[in-house]
Design a protein around this motif. Structure first.
Motif, short mmCIF file in Angstrom:
data_model
loop_
_atom_site.label_atom_id
_atom_site.label_comp_id
_atom_site.label_asym_id
_atom_site.label_seq_id
_atom_site.Cartn_x
_atom_site.Cartn_y
_atom_site.Cartn_z
N GLU A 89 0.84 -1.21 0.00
CA GLU A 89 0.00 0.00 0.00
C GLU A 89 0.87 1.25 0.00
O GLU A 89 0.58 2.21 -0.71
N ARG A 92 2.28 1.68 -3.40
CA ARG A 92 1.22 2.16 -4.31
C ARG A 92 0.98 3.65 -4.09
O ARG A 92 0.89 4.42 -5.05
N LEU A 93 0.89 4.07 -2.83
CA LEU A 93 0.67 5.49 -2.52
C LEU A 93 1.85 6.34 -3.00
O LEU A 93 1.66 7.44 -3.54
N ARG A 94 3.06 5.83 -2.82
CA ARG A 94 4.24 6.56 -3.27
C ARG A 94 4.23 6.71 -4.79
O ARG A 94 4.49 7.78 -5.32
N GLN A 95 3.87 5.62 -5.49
CA GLN A 95 3.79 5.66 -6.95
C GLN A 95 2.70 6.64 -7.40
O GLN A 95 2.90 7.41 -8.32
N GLU A 96 1.57 6.59 -6.71
CA GLU A 96 0.47 7.49 -7.04
C GLU A 96 0.88 8.94 -6.81
O GLU A 96 0.58 9.82 -7.63
N ALA A 97 1.58 9.20 -5.72
CA ALA A 97 2.05 10.57 -5.44
C ALA A 97 3.05 11.03 -6.49
O ALA A 97 3.01 12.19 -6.92
N GLN A 98 3.93 10.13 -6.93
CA GLN A 98 4.89 10.49 -7.97
C GLN A 98 4.16 10.81 -9.28
O GLN A 98 4.50 11.77 -9.97
N GLU A 99 3.14 10.00 -9.60
CA GLU A 99 2.38 10.26 -10.82
C GLU A 99 1.64 11.59 -10.72
O GLU A 99 1.62 12.36 -11.67
N GLN A 100 1.04 11.85 -9.55
CA GLN A 100 0.34 13.12 -9.36
C GLN A 100 1.32 14.28 -9.44
O GLN A 100 1.01 15.33 -10.02
N THR A 103 2.18 14.81 -13.04
CA THR A 103 1.04 15.44 -13.71
C THR A 103 0.97 16.92 -13.34
O THR A 103 0.76 17.78 -14.21
#
Length: 186
Positions: A89, A92-100, A103
Motif C-alpha cells: 500500500e 502504491r501510494l508513493r507511486q500514485e504521489a509520484q504520478e500526481q 502530472t
C-alpha cells in the motif's frame, strides 16, 4: 583363656557369620514380604497416581506449548501478511504521489508556457500598436514638414488639407514600398 579360644574356634567352624541361622532368615523373609506387600498395596498406587498426574501435566503442558506455538506462528504469519500489505500500500501510494507530482509539474509547465505565450502575444500586440501610433504620428509630422518645405520651395501655400493629405500619403506609401522591398531583399 586358651580354652575360650578353642571353644570359639570350634563354634566358628560350625557357624559362618555371613550366613544367618535359618529361623532368622525365615523371619526376615516373612517381614520383608509383609513390608513389601504393604508398600505395594498402599504406597505404590499413590506413587503411580502421582507419577501419572505428573505425566499428564507434562503432556498437557507440551500440548499447550505446541498450541501456543501454533497460535504464535499463525499470528506471526498474519503480521507478516499485514506488513507486506502495508508495504504494498505504501509503495502504491508513493507511486500514485509520484504520478500526481509529474502530472502537476506537466500542468504547471503547460500553464507557464501558455502564460508566456500570452505575455509574448500581448507584447507583440503592444509593439504593433505602438508602431502604428508612432507611424501615424511620424506620418503627420513628416507630412507637416513636407508641406511646409514644399510650400517654401514652390513659393505657394499648400494649405489645402485634402491635397496635402494625398501628397503626404503618396510620399509615405512610396517610402513604405521601398522599405518593404529592401527588407525582402535581405
Amino acid at each position: 583363656m586358651t580354652s575360650a579360644l578353642v571353644f570359639l574356634a570350634a563354634e566358628g567352624e560350625k557357624e559362618n557369620p555371613l550366613i544367618p541361622p535359618w529361623p532368622e532368615l525365615v523371619i526376615g523373609l516373612i517381614a520383608f514380604v509383609i513390608v513389601f506387600g504393604f508398600l505395594a498395596k498402599k504406597l505404590l498406587p499413590n506413587i503411580n497416581k502421582v507419577l501419572e498426574e505428573r505425566r499428564e501435566a507434562i503432556e498437557g503442558g507440551i500440548e499447550k506449548a505446541e498450541a501456543a506455538q501454533t497460535e504464535a506462528q499463525s499470528v506471526l504469519e498474519q503480521y507478516k501478511a499485514q506488513l507486506a500489505e502495508a508495504r504494498h500500500e505504501a509503495a502504491r501510494l508513493r507511486q500514485e504521489a509520484q504520478e500526481q507530482g509529474a502530472t502537476l509539474i506537466a500542468e504547471m509547465r503547460a500553464e507557464g508556457q501558455r502564460q508566456r505565450e500570452e505575455i509574448i502575444a500581448a507584447g507583440h500586440a503592444q509593439i504593433q500598436a505602438d508602431r502604428k501610433a508612432a507611424a501615424s504620428a511620424l506620418r503627420q509630422d513628416v507630412g507637416k514638414l513636407a508641406t511646409e518645405l514644399a510650400g517654401k520651395l514652390v513659393g505657394e501655400s499648400l494649405e489645402d488639407h485634402a491635397r496635402q493629405s494625398r501628397v503626404i500619403d503618396r510620399f509615405l506609401d512610396e517610402l513604405d514600398d521601398k522599405a518593404t522591398t529592401a527588407e525582402a531583399a535581405r
